[in-house]
Motif scaffolding. Structure first.
Motif, PDB file in Angstrom:
ATOM      1  N   GLY A   4     -13.368 -26.959 -46.602  1.00 52.66           N
ATOM      2  CA  GLY A   4     -14.327 -27.284 -47.696  1.00 52.66           C
ATOM      3  C   GLY A   4     -14.314 -26.383 -48.813  1.00 52.66           C
ATOM      4  O   GLY A   4     -14.045 -25.162 -48.743  1.00 52.66           O
ATOM      5  N   GLY A   5     -14.460 -26.971 -50.104  1.00 54.78           N
ATOM      6  CA  GLY A   5     -14.649 -26.138 -51.014  1.00 54.78           C
ATOM      7  C   GLY A   5     -15.839 -26.357 -51.829  1.00 54.78           C
ATOM      8  O   GLY A   5     -16.354 -27.632 -52.010  1.00 54.78           O
ATOM      9  N   VAL A   6     -16.518 -25.632 -52.666  1.00 51.36           N
ATOM     10  CA  VAL A   6     -17.764 -25.718 -53.511  1.00 51.36           C
ATOM     11  C   VAL A   6     -17.709 -24.804 -54.856  1.00 51.36           C
ATOM     12  O   VAL A   6     -17.375 -23.808 -54.716  1.00 51.36           O
ATOM     13  CB  VAL A   6     -18.902 -25.497 -52.503  1.00 51.36           C
ATOM     14  CG1 VAL A   6     -19.261 -24.063 -52.243  1.00 51.36           C
ATOM     15  CG2 VAL A   6     -20.284 -26.230 -53.329  1.00 51.36           C
ATOM     16  N   GLU A   7     -17.879 -25.533 -55.828  1.00 50.44           N
ATOM     17  CA  GLU A   7     -18.058 -24.963 -57.021  1.00 50.44           C
ATOM     18  C   GLU A   7     -19.680 -24.522 -57.217  1.00 50.44           C
ATOM     19  O   GLU A   7     -20.627 -25.650 -56.943  1.00 50.44           O
ATOM     20  CB  GLU A   7     -17.733 -25.879 -58.196  1.00 50.44           C
ATOM     21  CG  GLU A   7     -16.327 -25.938 -58.281  1.00 50.44           C
ATOM     22  CD  GLU A   7     -16.210 -27.019 -59.441  1.00 50.44           C
ATOM     23  OE1 GLU A   7     -15.783 -26.601 -60.589  1.00 50.44           O
ATOM     24  OE2 GLU A   7     -16.257 -28.350 -59.181  1.00 50.44           O
ATOM     25  N   PHE A  15     -24.116 -28.062 -57.668  1.00 50.76           N
ATOM     26  CA  PHE A  15     -23.022 -27.841 -56.783  1.00 50.76           C
ATOM     27  C   PHE A  15     -21.896 -29.017 -56.846  1.00 50.76           C
ATOM     28  O   PHE A  15     -22.551 -30.111 -57.073  1.00 50.76           O
ATOM     29  CB  PHE A  15     -23.139 -27.277 -55.488  1.00 50.76           C
ATOM     30  CG  PHE A  15     -23.732 -28.104 -54.535  1.00 50.76           C
ATOM     31  CD1 PHE A  15     -22.845 -29.095 -53.852  1.00 50.76           C
ATOM     32  CD2 PHE A  15     -25.223 -28.190 -54.395  1.00 50.76           C
ATOM     33  CE1 PHE A  15     -23.577 -29.726 -52.949  1.00 50.76           C
ATOM     34  CE2 PHE A  15     -25.841 -29.058 -53.622  1.00 50.76           C
ATOM     35  CZ  PHE A  15     -24.970 -30.122 -52.898  1.00 50.76           C
ATOM     36  N   ASN A  16     -20.760 -28.746 -56.787  1.00 54.10           N
ATOM     37  CA  ASN A  16     -19.753 -29.681 -56.516  1.00 54.10           C
ATOM     38  C   ASN A  16     -18.934 -29.302 -55.258  1.00 54.10           C
ATOM     39  O   ASN A  16     -18.312 -28.478 -55.131  1.00 54.10           O
ATOM     40  CB  ASN A  16     -18.709 -29.874 -57.657  1.00 54.10           C
ATOM     41  CG  ASN A  16     -17.771 -30.770 -57.502  1.00 54.10           C
ATOM     42  OD1 ASN A  16     -17.909 -31.742 -56.918  1.00 54.10           O
ATOM     43  ND2 ASN A  16     -16.436 -30.687 -58.158  1.00 54.10           N
ATOM     44  N   PHE A  17     -19.187 -30.239 -54.342  1.00 56.90           N
ATOM     45  CA  PHE A  17     -18.470 -29.936 -53.041  1.00 56.90           C
ATOM     46  C   PHE A  17     -17.337 -30.793 -52.649  1.00 56.90           C
ATOM     47  O   PHE A  17     -17.657 -32.266 -53.003  1.00 56.90           O
ATOM     48  CB  PHE A  17     -19.695 -30.042 -51.881  1.00 56.90           C
ATOM     49  CG  PHE A  17     -19.032 -29.883 -50.395  1.00 56.90           C
ATOM     50  CD1 PHE A  17     -18.850 -28.660 -50.169  1.00 56.90           C
ATOM     51  CD2 PHE A  17     -19.095 -31.088 -49.562  1.00 56.90           C
ATOM     52  CE1 PHE A  17     -18.296 -28.600 -48.693  1.00 56.90           C
ATOM     53  CE2 PHE A  17     -18.447 -30.992 -48.190  1.00 56.90           C
ATOM     54  CZ  PHE A  17     -18.215 -29.525 -47.792  1.00 56.90           C
ATOM     55  N   SER A  18     -16.372 -30.555 -52.128  1.00 55.21           N
ATOM     56  CA  SER A  18     -15.181 -31.430 -51.681  1.00 55.21           C
ATOM     57  C   SER A  18     -14.658 -30.915 -50.127  1.00 55.21           C
ATOM     58  O   SER A  18     -14.817 -29.817 -49.984  1.00 55.21           O
ATOM     59  CB  SER A  18     -14.126 -31.152 -52.510  1.00 55.21           C
ATOM     60  OG  SER A  18     -12.937 -32.077 -51.988  1.00 55.21           O
ATOM     61  N   SER A  45     -12.455 -25.088 -63.891  1.00 58.85           N
ATOM     62  CA  SER A  45     -13.926 -24.648 -63.543  1.00 58.85           C
ATOM     63  C   SER A  45     -13.928 -22.946 -64.024  1.00 58.85           C
ATOM     64  O   SER A  45     -12.859 -22.428 -63.529  1.00 58.85           O
ATOM     65  CB  SER A  45     -14.209 -24.955 -62.395  1.00 58.85           C
ATOM     66  OG  SER A  45     -15.580 -24.410 -61.948  1.00 58.85           O
ATOM     67  N   THR A  46     -15.132 -22.986 -64.531  1.00 58.63           N
ATOM     68  CA  THR A  46     -15.524 -21.454 -64.794  1.00 58.63           C
ATOM     69  C   THR A  46     -16.420 -21.161 -63.950  1.00 58.63           C
ATOM     70  O   THR A  46     -16.847 -19.771 -64.107  1.00 58.63           O
ATOM     71  CB  THR A  46     -15.868 -21.334 -66.273  1.00 58.63           C
ATOM     72  OG1 THR A  46     -16.859 -22.017 -66.552  1.00 58.63           O
ATOM     73  CG2 THR A  46     -14.534 -21.632 -67.123  1.00 58.63           C
ATOM     74  N   LEU A  47     -16.829 -21.940 -63.119  1.00 58.83           N
ATOM     75  CA  LEU A  47     -17.900 -21.453 -62.021  1.00 58.83           C
ATOM     76  C   LEU A  47     -17.335 -20.737 -60.729  1.00 58.83           C
ATOM     77  O   LEU A  47     -16.153 -21.034 -60.502  1.00 58.83           O
ATOM     78  CB  LEU A  47     -18.548 -22.782 -61.603  1.00 58.83           C
ATOM     79  CG  LEU A  47     -19.298 -23.763 -62.473  1.00 58.83           C
ATOM     80  CD1 LEU A  47     -19.787 -24.823 -61.811  1.00 58.83           C
ATOM     81  CD2 LEU A  47     -20.327 -22.685 -63.109  1.00 58.83           C
TER      82      LEU A  47
END
Length: 84
Positions: A4-7, A15-18, A45-47
């Motif tokens: 899993g990855g999250v910005e 947040f943006n989760f994948s 992304s710069t987050l």
């Protein structure tokens, strides 16, 4: 296996989760082919980005796979922290 990855946008509180999971792998001595798990996030992304990887165990009953209920042997770990 799961990835899993999250910005994380702390200012906007969003947040943006994948996430992606592999197929259930056998628990034996056979060699498994390499596989790739991908968390699709914004490449520009710069987050801050946090990545986690986990493993979950299943039990086969009557040819059906069920996750173990107590979860005491499951694992989840933070494997990436990226602050741009």
């Amino acid at each position: 296996m799961s990835l899993g990855g999250v910005e994380l946008d702390f200012e906007e509180r969003s947040f943006n989760f994948s996430m992606e999971q592999s197929a259930i792998l056998p628990h034996d001595t056979s060699v498994q082919p390499a596989s790739t798990l991908t968390a699709s996030l914004n490449a520009a992304s710069t987050l801050p980005i946090v990545g986690v990887m986990g493993g979950e165990f299943f039990q086969e009953v009557n040819a059906e796979m069920y996750p173990l209920k107590n979860g005491s042997f499951n694992a989840l770990a933070v494997v990436l922290v990226d602050q741009v």
